[in-house]
Design a protein around this motif. Structure first.
Motif, PDB file in Angstrom:
ATOM      1  N   MET A   1       0.820  -1.189   0.000  1.00 49.65           N
ATOM      2  CA  MET A   1       0.000   0.000   0.000  1.00 49.65           C
ATOM      3  C   MET A   1       0.863   1.250   0.000  1.00 49.65           C
ATOM      4  SD  MET A   1      -3.215  -1.004   2.500  1.00 49.65           S
ATOM      5  CE  MET A   1      -3.399   0.666   2.977  1.00 49.65           C
ATOM      6  N   LEU A   2       1.947   1.241   0.752  1.00 54.67           N
ATOM      7  CA  LEU A   2       2.816   2.414   0.768  1.00 54.67           C
ATOM      8  C   LEU A   2       3.454   2.642  -0.594  1.00 54.67           C
ATOM      9  CD1 LEU A   2       4.400   2.051   4.300  1.00 54.67           C
ATOM     10  CD2 LEU A   2       2.853   3.855   3.532  1.00 54.67           C
ATOM     11  N   ASP A   3       3.737   1.568  -1.310  1.00 54.37           N
ATOM     12  CA  ASP A   3       4.257   1.709  -2.664  1.00 54.37           C
ATOM     13  C   ASP A   3       3.222   2.400  -3.555  1.00 54.37           C
ATOM     14  OD1 ASP A   3       6.237   1.237  -4.709  1.00 54.37           O
ATOM     15  OD2 ASP A   3       4.921  -0.341  -5.480  1.00 54.37           O
ATOM     16  N   SER A   4       1.962   2.051  -3.411  1.00 57.28           N
ATOM     17  CA  SER A   4       0.876   2.673  -4.182  1.00 57.28           C
ATOM     18  C   SER A   4       0.670   4.134  -3.812  1.00 57.28           C
ATOM     19  CB  SER A   4      -0.440   1.919  -3.964  1.00 57.28           C
ATOM     20  OG  SER A   4      -0.373   0.616  -4.471  1.00 57.28           O
ATOM     21  N   LEU A   5       1.064   4.524  -2.607  1.00 56.31           N
ATOM     22  CA  LEU A   5       0.875   5.895  -2.136  1.00 56.31           C
ATOM     23  C   LEU A   5       1.797   6.883  -2.863  1.00 56.31           C
ATOM     24  CD1 LEU A   5      -0.871   7.427  -0.075  1.00 56.31           C
ATOM     25  CD2 LEU A   5       0.991   7.134   1.567  1.00 56.31           C
ATOM     26  N   LEU A   6       2.951   6.410  -3.314  1.00 56.43           N
ATOM     27  CA  LEU A   6       3.890   7.233  -4.093  1.00 56.43           C
ATOM     28  C   LEU A   6       4.362   8.481  -3.343  1.00 56.43           C
ATOM     29  CD1 LEU A   6       2.040   7.086  -7.550  1.00 56.43           C
ATOM     30  CD2 LEU A   6       3.904   5.606  -6.753  1.00 56.43           C
ATOM     31  N   VAL A   7       4.757   8.315  -2.086  1.00 57.78           N
ATOM     32  CA  VAL A   7       5.229   9.444  -1.275  1.00 57.78           C
ATOM     33  C   VAL A   7       6.566   9.949  -1.811  1.00 57.78           C
ATOM     34  CG1 VAL A   7       5.986  10.171   1.027  1.00 57.78           C
ATOM     35  CG2 VAL A   7       4.030   8.633   0.774  1.00 57.78           C
ATOM     36  N   GLU A   8       6.667  11.266  -1.936  1.00 53.14           N
ATOM     37  CA  GLU A   8       7.897  11.926  -2.373  1.00 53.14           C
ATOM     38  C   GLU A   8       8.391  12.853  -1.261  1.00 53.14           C
ATOM     39  OE1 GLU A   8       9.588  11.374  -5.103  1.00 53.14           O
ATOM     40  OE2 GLU A   8       8.121   9.965  -5.931  1.00 53.14           O
ATOM     41  N   PRO A   9       9.673  13.163  -1.237  1.00 55.43           N
ATOM     42  CA  PRO A   9      10.178  14.115  -0.239  1.00 55.43           C
ATOM     43  C   PRO A   9       9.391  15.424  -0.292  1.00 55.43           C
ATOM     44  CG  PRO A   9      12.007  13.031  -1.347  1.00 55.43           C
ATOM     45  CD  PRO A   9      10.753  12.637  -2.089  1.00 55.43           C
ATOM     46  N   GLY A  10       9.009  15.903   0.886  1.00 54.34           N
ATOM     47  CA  GLY A  10       8.259  17.148   0.997  1.00 54.34           C
ATOM     48  C   GLY A  10       6.750  16.986   0.972  1.00 54.34           C
ATOM     49  N   ASP A  11       6.247  15.794   0.628  1.00 54.65           N
ATOM     50  CA  ASP A  11       4.798  15.579   0.623  1.00 54.65           C
ATOM     51  C   ASP A  11       4.226  15.711   2.027  1.00 54.65           C
ATOM     52  OD1 ASP A  11       4.564  15.104  -2.096  1.00 54.65           O
ATOM     53  OD2 ASP A  11       4.394  12.917  -1.908  1.00 54.65           O
ATOM     54  N   ARG A  12       3.006  16.254   2.108  1.00 52.74           N
ATOM     55  CA  ARG A  12       2.244  16.252   3.359  1.00 52.74           C
ATOM     56  C   ARG A  12       1.359  15.017   3.317  1.00 52.74           C
ATOM     57  NH1 ARG A  12       1.804  18.774   7.231  1.00 52.74           N
ATOM     58  NH2 ARG A  12      -0.436  18.942   7.351  1.00 52.74           N
ATOM     59  N   VAL A  13       1.466  14.174   4.356  1.00 48.72           N
ATOM     60  CA  VAL A  13       0.786  12.881   4.375  1.00 48.72           C
ATOM     61  C   VAL A  13      -0.151  12.797   5.569  1.00 48.72           C
ATOM     62  CG1 VAL A  13       1.093  10.370   4.467  1.00 48.72           C
ATOM     63  CG2 VAL A  13       2.796  11.797   3.282  1.00 48.72           C
ATOM     64  N   LEU A  14      -1.374  12.333   5.324  1.00 45.86           N
ATOM     65  CA  LEU A  14      -2.322  12.030   6.388  1.00 45.86           C
ATOM     66  C   LEU A  14      -2.480  10.526   6.445  1.00 45.86           C
ATOM     67  CD1 LEU A  14      -4.375  12.845   8.539  1.00 45.86           C
ATOM     68  CD2 LEU A  14      -6.088  13.021   6.717  1.00 45.86           C
ATOM     69  N   GLU A  15      -2.170   9.947   7.608  1.00 44.72           N
ATOM     70  CA  GLU A  15      -2.303   8.510   7.826  1.00 44.72           C
ATOM     71  C   GLU A  15      -3.420   8.297   8.827  1.00 44.72           C
ATOM     72  OE1 GLU A  15      -0.928   4.637   9.890  1.00 44.72           O
ATOM     73  OE2 GLU A  15      -1.055   6.631  10.754  1.00 44.72           O
ATOM     74  N   LEU A  16      -4.347   7.419   8.506  1.00 47.80           N
ATOM     75  CA  LEU A  16      -5.524   7.194   9.343  1.00 47.80           C
ATOM     76  C   LEU A  16      -5.477   5.796   9.935  1.00 47.80           C
ATOM     77  CD1 LEU A  16      -8.007   8.774   6.807  1.00 47.80           C
ATOM     78  CD2 LEU A  16      -7.016   9.852   8.845  1.00 47.80           C
ATOM     79  N   GLY A  17      -5.498   5.740  11.268  1.00 48.98           N
ATOM     80  CA  GLY A  17      -5.387   4.479  11.980  1.00 48.98           C
ATOM     81  C   GLY A  17      -3.958   4.271  12.456  1.00 48.98           C
ATOM     82  N   ALA A  18      -3.533   5.021  13.461  1.00 48.28           N
ATOM     83  CA  ALA A  18      -2.137   5.020  13.900  1.00 48.28           C
ATOM     84  C   ALA A  18      -1.645   3.665  14.369  1.00 48.28           C
ATOM     85  CB  ALA A  18      -1.934   6.053  15.015  1.00 48.28           C
ATOM     86  N   GLY A  19      -2.519   2.889  15.015  1.00 45.29           N
ATOM     87  CA  GLY A  19      -2.097   1.582  15.508  1.00 45.29           C
ATOM     88  C   GLY A  19      -0.834   1.683  16.335  1.00 45.29           C
ATOM     89  N   THR A  20       0.214   0.990  15.928  1.00 44.65           N
ATOM     90  CA  THR A  20       1.490   1.002  16.661  1.00 44.65           C
ATOM     91  C   THR A  20       2.351   2.208  16.313  1.00 44.65           C
ATOM     92  OG1 THR A  20       2.657  -0.244  14.960  1.00 44.65           O
ATOM     93  CG2 THR A  20       1.528  -1.528  16.688  1.00 44.65           C
TER      94      THR A  20
END
Length: 152
Positions: A1-20
């Protein structure tokens, strides 16, 4: 899933469901310090995740809230990822993701979907990316998933 997210340096990311906290630490490593917000509905889990993230040196903000509402104070986001399955993508997620931004979430019991927000911000389109079996959103009906036609 993280590969599908395509995060790049400087991106603002919202992650839902912090878990651990683990799944928030990974995009934070790529996006950079102070670029990830994680929202957890359970206050005890949120506090534990925040402690683990701090101990690991990950600069991630952990907030207590309902992931279905996203986290408006930090919007717009370049990337949004949910670590729990939904049967419909909440409109708040589309609203809080910038045009051209990406939303990745486990969807139903099929796999995970990756969506790109349209240039006008009024829709998001995408496709199933692969298997991703996560717990359903809290409050989701355990009988809300259809088994018709599957022999189940």
């Amino acid at each position: 899933m993280l590969d599908s997210l395509l995060v790049e340096p400087g991106d603002r990311v919202l992650e839902l469901g912090a878990g651990t906290g683990w799944n928030a630490a990974l995009p934070a490593e790529r996006a950079g310090p102070g670029r990830v917000v994680s929202v957890e509905v359970d206050a005890e889990l949120a506090a534990a995740a925040a402690g683990r993230l701090k101990a690991a040196g990950a600069d991630v903000a952990v907030e207590v809230g309902d992931g279905a509402a996203g986290w408006p104070p930090g919007a717009p986001y370049d990337r949004l990822i949910s670590t729990y399955a939904v049967s419909t993508v909440p409109w708040a997620w589309v609203e809080q993701t910038r045009p051209g931004g990406r939303i990745v979430t486990p969807w139903g019991r099929m796999g995970h979907v990756a969506l790109t927000v349209a240039d006008d911000g009024r829709s998001a389109t995408g496709w199933m990316q692969g298997l991703a079996l996560f717990m359903p959103a809290r409050g989701a009906s355990p009988t809300g998933w259809s088994t018709r036609g599957t022999g189940g």
